[in-house]
Design a protein around this motif. Structure first.
Motif, short mmCIF file in Angstrom:
data_model
loop_
_atom_site.label_atom_id
_atom_site.label_comp_id
_atom_site.label_asym_id
_atom_site.label_seq_id
_atom_site.Cartn_x
_atom_site.Cartn_y
_atom_site.Cartn_z
N LEU A 166 20.58 16.40 -74.40
CA LEU A 166 20.76 16.23 -73.50
C LEU A 166 22.59 16.74 -73.31
O LEU A 166 23.10 16.39 -72.04
CB LEU A 166 21.28 14.41 -73.85
CG LEU A 166 20.15 14.38 -73.30
CD1 LEU A 166 20.66 12.53 -73.31
CD2 LEU A 166 19.13 13.92 -72.38
N PHE A 169 23.95 17.91 -69.59
CA PHE A 169 25.05 17.37 -68.73
C PHE A 169 25.82 18.46 -68.14
O PHE A 169 26.31 18.77 -67.67
CB PHE A 169 25.47 16.47 -69.98
CG PHE A 169 27.02 15.23 -68.62
CD1 PHE A 169 27.97 15.17 -69.80
CD2 PHE A 169 25.74 14.92 -67.90
CE1 PHE A 169 28.50 14.35 -69.27
CE2 PHE A 169 27.60 14.20 -67.27
CZ PHE A 169 28.60 13.67 -68.17
N MET A 214 26.38 11.33 -63.08
CA MET A 214 25.99 10.42 -64.09
C MET A 214 24.62 10.09 -63.39
O MET A 214 23.92 10.08 -64.29
CB MET A 214 26.78 9.24 -64.18
CG MET A 214 28.38 9.60 -65.31
SD MET A 214 28.49 9.42 -66.69
CE MET A 214 27.19 10.22 -67.38
N LEU A 215 24.75 10.33 -62.68
CA LEU A 215 23.18 10.02 -62.08
C LEU A 215 22.15 10.88 -62.81
O LEU A 215 21.11 10.09 -62.46
CB LEU A 215 23.18 9.65 -60.65
CG LEU A 215 22.22 9.06 -60.24
CD1 LEU A 215 22.46 7.43 -59.84
CD2 LEU A 215 21.38 9.64 -58.80
N PRO A 216 22.40 12.11 -61.98
CA PRO A 216 21.80 12.97 -62.67
C PRO A 216 21.01 13.16 -64.14
O PRO A 216 19.89 13.02 -64.09
CB PRO A 216 21.07 14.47 -62.09
CG PRO A 216 22.50 14.03 -61.12
CD PRO A 216 23.71 12.64 -62.08
N LEU A 217 22.02 12.70 -64.70
CA LEU A 217 22.05 12.72 -66.67
C LEU A 217 21.16 11.48 -66.42
O LEU A 217 20.74 11.47 -67.52
CB LEU A 217 23.12 12.42 -67.10
CG LEU A 217 22.90 12.31 -68.48
CD1 LEU A 217 22.94 13.60 -69.20
CD2 LEU A 217 24.43 11.92 -68.79
N PHE A 218 20.99 10.30 -66.12
CA PHE A 218 20.59 9.13 -66.68
C PHE A 218 18.84 9.46 -65.80
O PHE A 218 18.29 9.06 -66.36
CB PHE A 218 20.88 7.70 -65.60
CG PHE A 218 21.91 7.36 -66.30
CD1 PHE A 218 23.46 7.58 -66.58
CD2 PHE A 218 21.66 6.42 -67.31
CE1 PHE A 218 23.97 7.01 -67.24
CE2 PHE A 218 22.52 5.26 -67.91
CZ PHE A 218 23.83 5.35 -68.26
N VAL A 219 19.11 9.74 -64.62
CA VAL A 219 17.55 9.77 -64.33
C VAL A 219 17.25 11.31 -65.14
O VAL A 219 15.57 10.88 -66.28
CB VAL A 219 17.31 10.84 -62.81
CG1 VAL A 219 15.86 11.56 -62.60
CG2 VAL A 219 18.35 10.27 -61.76
N ALA A 268 17.56 11.41 -68.53
CA ALA A 268 17.35 10.96 -69.82
C ALA A 268 16.07 10.36 -68.92
O ALA A 268 15.09 10.15 -70.87
CB ALA A 268 18.68 10.58 -70.26
N PHE A 269 16.41 9.51 -68.32
CA PHE A 269 14.69 8.38 -68.85
C PHE A 269 13.57 8.36 -68.63
O PHE A 269 12.82 8.82 -69.42
CB PHE A 269 15.13 7.29 -67.43
CG PHE A 269 16.05 6.57 -68.31
CD1 PHE A 269 17.47 6.28 -68.05
CD2 PHE A 269 15.25 5.20 -68.48
CE1 PHE A 269 18.31 5.06 -68.75
CE2 PHE A 269 16.29 3.80 -69.07
CZ PHE A 269 17.57 3.91 -69.08
N ARG A 270 13.27 9.93 -67.50
CA ARG A 270 12.53 10.52 -67.83
C ARG A 270 12.07 10.79 -69.03
O ARG A 270 10.69 11.29 -69.64
CB ARG A 270 12.07 11.37 -66.59
CG ARG A 270 12.44 11.67 -64.98
CD ARG A 270 12.01 13.23 -64.85
NE ARG A 270 11.45 12.67 -63.11
CZ ARG A 270 12.42 13.16 -62.57
NH1 ARG A 270 13.09 13.96 -62.51
NH2 ARG A 270 12.52 12.55 -60.71
N LYS A 271 12.32 11.97 -69.54
CA LYS A 271 12.96 12.59 -71.10
C LYS A 271 12.06 10.57 -72.50
O LYS A 271 11.53 11.10 -72.54
CB LYS A 271 13.80 12.92 -71.50
CG LYS A 271 14.16 14.17 -71.25
CD LYS A 271 15.36 15.22 -72.35
CE LYS A 271 15.54 16.48 -71.53
NZ LYS A 271 15.32 16.53 -70.22
N SER A 272 12.98 10.08 -71.80
CA SER A 272 12.74 8.67 -72.49
C SER A 272 10.84 8.27 -72.70
O SER A 272 10.54 7.85 -73.24
CB SER A 272 13.28 7.52 -72.74
OG SER A 272 13.54 7.30 -71.36
N ASN A 273 10.82 7.72 -71.13
CA ASN A 273 9.50 8.29 -71.25
C ASN A 273 8.37 8.75 -71.29
O ASN A 273 6.91 8.12 -72.22
CB ASN A 273 9.33 7.56 -69.33
CG ASN A 273 9.94 6.60 -69.05
OD1 ASN A 273 9.81 5.21 -69.62
ND2 ASN A 273 9.74 6.03 -67.84
#
Lengths: 221, 262, 284
Positions: free
Chosen positions: B170, B174, B204-209, B211-216
């Motif tokens: 990440l 980032f 932050m927004l692209p980071l969240f997107v 990160a969540f993609r990775k978590s899924n």
């Protein structure tokens, strides 16, 4: 396993990895963004991340994110050891968990802001109490000296920190959650049941903390 | 770049202490920590300091490196000494204009400054001698009895491992996002806080997107490998005690007893 | 707009002995389309970071239009506007509510432009990229992979750069999208006279569009010349974990077997033509 159970595990697993990711982001944010406010006290937007997690997933999840990220901080770059870790958790949770709890009842803008404000006040009280009660034992300097510092330094720092937290959260919440929902990356409703940590355990943990704090106070006399 | 700091302050040597089981080191750390609060005079201070520095010698980690790890807390130490120097009441040694130096003040300043230094170094000992993954394993083992009362110890340990694993990834991502936004006019260096805040969302927004993609994806990958949240998991490197650990335990208990007596 | 890199050395802050870039000397003239190839870790991305002033050289100079970018008084904003860069997987930088907002992000601060002018600029870019206006109202996350990348490209082009640094602009796209982007790159270079530095692992692409190729290996430049020249050094390329375009291999193997085809052929279409003409010359 029945398909309902399977779906459940799947949802729970997704939630666990999502919370882990958010903890990673929280850690990251501390490492990357640091803005000095007063003296050696610096602001980092970690609470914003935990707050966002709380709004998306609920108050227990906010606690989990706070716990996991603080523990990771402690085991990698611990400067202040376990007490620093606990202080971190208390600071973040007093703010984020209260706000997330209030937001959970009624999910609208008003409750979000009021929740965060109440959490903000609660956090400032907790931090002042911690800095007055525990820190002197830790540092070994007299309470009176801390009291002198409390109002001019600790209070403004925590006020600024809280205000920044609320502001940034408001800035970021809507765009992030709309995008994440659109991409189906977070569940539309929180369907993962049961909760990862039962309420009993949390209450037990808080009681334990209070007992430990009292023990510490007595020990130091 | 940051990858070094992520794996914390771990400094690799072949010392005896490095080879101890993480659980031993965690318990030793806790005992050391508690002992710091149990003395109030200079005898205890000297004893603990001697023990601490002996342990440091055993770990074979250069003192310079240890001190460089705690330099951030230096400010705190100076503030502490400052407080004790100027705010303690007692027998006055000399005054300079309005500032009063007391004997108790000077004494307390050095005592508390030294104690804080010891505290911070002691706290770092664990992270200096044990890798984060090892500490996680140790914590998981030590806390496992709590699983019976409903605390999800295994899941928490898993989460900590995931965090450790994904922080470098990440971080790089980032960094790339911030680079991309910087060249489009995002401002991350200016002194103006407002400008920096405005540039926060594009970062932050692209980071969240991402990160969540990775978590899924991670969740799907784990599930396809048969991961069950509540089941008992076996380890690739199970923890077990060696005879060195028993020796270490003995030393720890011995140390604790002495501290109580002092 | 020319770029001159003189004796550039770069070392990361926390490494004492390892130089990511060693004595780099490059000259890119106005209007060129230069390819940059190298194995992973050879320093390509670090070089780009240095050119756009995101990293500072340990020694050496970077001159853009003969002005040293690290000299006092050099306007970094001008650099950011005139030298555009597209990072790898550029679609990851999209964040705005609508595609329009994201594309216009680069010029949102320009006070001299009013909304109408900004809109016109966006429309202009859309036409250049052959995108439909309906895309503007959508969220960037509703687009397909190829469209997202085009949106990211648009976001860079709107600043009207004179130089474009492209870091693997076609990676991860399907062949149709790849072809589209390659055509856009050619157009930007030929019609708008934008100087382009194209980093890619796709040798066929490089052979197709570039007029010069620079090869990097472990922080050094090992080859610098016309594509035909560079791709004929197959052994050198393979030693650096690279390869030549497939057409070049075909020609190489044919020549090894004694068939007299020209050796400076590197694209499939040229190879086809050359093989057929040689075949007929030799009497079938």
């Amino acid at each position: 396993m029945s398909s309902k159970e399977e779906r459940n595990t799947n949802e729970q697993l997704k939630k666990m990895t999502a919370l882990a990711m958010m903890s990673a982001i929280a850690f990251l944010v501390v490492a990357v963004i640091r803005i000095p406010v007063i003296l050696f006290l610096k602001y980092e937007p970690k609470d914003v991340i935990i707050m966002l997690g709380g709004f998306i997933f609920g108050p227990t999840s906010a606690f989990v994110i706070s716990l996991v990220s603080s523990v990771v901080e402690m085991i990698t770059v611990s400067e202040t050891g376990i007490l620093g870790c606990i202080m971190n958790i208390i600071s973040s949770c007093s703010f984020a968990c209260t706000a997330a709890f209030i937001y959970k009842r009624k999910k609208n803008l008003v409750s979000a802001i009021s929740g965060m404000t109440i959490g903000y006040v609660f956090m400032v009280i907790c931090m002042l109490a911690w800095n007055y009660l525990i820190t002197p034992i830790y540092m070994g300097y007299p309470r009176e000296a801390v009291a002198e510092l409390l109002i001019p330094v600790f209070l403004p720092f925590n006020l600024v920190k809280g205000a920044l937290n609320i502001g940034i959260t408001m800035l970021l919440y809507k765009p992030i959650i709309i995008t994440l929902r659109r991409l189906n990356l977070i569940p539309k409703r929180d369907t993962a049941k049961p909760e990862m940590i039962s309420k009993k355990v949390i209450i037990g943990a808080i009681l334990l903390l209070i007992v430990a704090a009292i023990a510490l106070l007595i020990l130091s006399k | 770049m940051f990858k070094n700091a992520v794996f914390g302050q771990y400094y690799s040597t072949d010392s005896l202490i490095h080879q101890l089981d993480p659980r031993t080191k965690i318990i030793g750390s806790i005992v050391l920590f508690i002992s710091f609060f149990m003395y109030n005079d200079y005898r205890g201070y000297i004893f603990i300091t001697i023990v601490l520095y002996t342990v440091i010698r055993v770990t074979e980690i250069p003192l310079k490196y240890i001190l460089s790890c705690v330099r951030f807390v230096l400010m705190l130490i100076i503030v502490t000494m400052f407080f004790n120097l100027f705010f303690r009441k007692g027998e006055v040694i000399f005054t300079y204009k309005y500032i009063v130096f007391t004997k108790e003040g000077i004494y307390a300043a050095f005592l508390s400054g030294g104690r804080l230094l010891n505290l911070v170094i002691g706290a770092s000992l664990l992270t200096l001698t044990t890798m984060p993954t090892g500490i996680t394993s140790g914590l998981e083992c030590l806390f496992s009895p709590l699983a019976k009362v409903g605390v999800p110890v295994g899941a928490m340990a898993m989460m900590i491992s995931i965090v450790l694993r994904f922080i470098p990834i990440l971080f790089d991502e980032f960094h790339n996002i911030i680079k991309a936004q910087t060249v489009r006019g995002g401002d991350y260096e200016s002194k103006n806080v407002i400008k920096r805040l405005k540039s926060l969302l594009p970062a932050m927004l692209p980071l969240f997107v991402s990160a969540f993609r990775k978590s899924n994806e991670l969740a799907v990958a784990m599930e396809s490998k048969g991961y069950q949240l509540k089941s008992m998991r076996s380890k690739m490197k199970p923890l077990y005690y060696l005879k060195e650990d028993y020796v270490a335990f003995f030393c720890i208990v011995f140390y604790f007893v002495i501290v109580i007596c002092l | 707009m020319s770029i001159k890199i003189i004796d550039l050395c770069y070392r990361h802050n926390d490494q004492r002995d390892f130089f990511a870039l060693k004595n780099i000397n490059i000259r890119i003239d106005d209007g060129e389309l230069v390819g940059l190839i190298g194995h992973t870790g050879s320093g390509k991305s670090t070089l780009l970071d240095n050119i756009i002033r995101i990293k500072k050289p340990t020694s050496g100079e970077i001159l853009i239009n003969d002005l040293n970018i690290h000299e006092k008084g050099f306007k970094v904003d001008r650099l950011r506007q005139e030298v555009g860069i597209l990072f790898q997987h550029s679609e990851h930088q999209l964040f705005a509510e609508t595609v329009y907002d994201d594309i216009a992000f680069g010029v949102r601060n320009k006070k001299m432009l009013d909304e109408k002018q900004k809109k016109a600029m966006v429309y202009e870019i859309l036409e250049l990229l052959d995108l439909d206006k309906s895309i503007l109202g959508k969220s960037p996350f509703e687009l397909s992979g190829g469209e997202m990348r085009l949106a990211a490209i648009a976001g860079v082009l709107i600043m009207k750069p004179k130089v474009l640094l492209l870091d693997e602009p076609t990676v991860g796209l399907d062949p149709a999208a790849r072809k589209r982007i390659l055509n856009i790159i050619l157009q930007l270079n030929k019609k708008q006279n934008i100087t382009i530095l194209l980093v890619s692992h796709n040798m066929e692409e490089i052979a197709e569009v570039t007029s010069r190729v620079i090869v990097m290996d472990k922080g050094n430049i090992i080859l610098n010349g016309k594509p035909e020249y560079v791709f004929s050094h197959i052994e050198t390329l393979e030693k650096s974990n690279l390869r030549a375009p497939q057409a070049a291999y075909v020609i190489y193997l044919l020549r090894q077997r004694g068939i007299n085809v020209r050796s400076d052929v590197i694209t499939m279409s040229d190879a086809k033509r050359e093989i057929i003409s040689t075949f007929f010359k030799e009497g079938g």
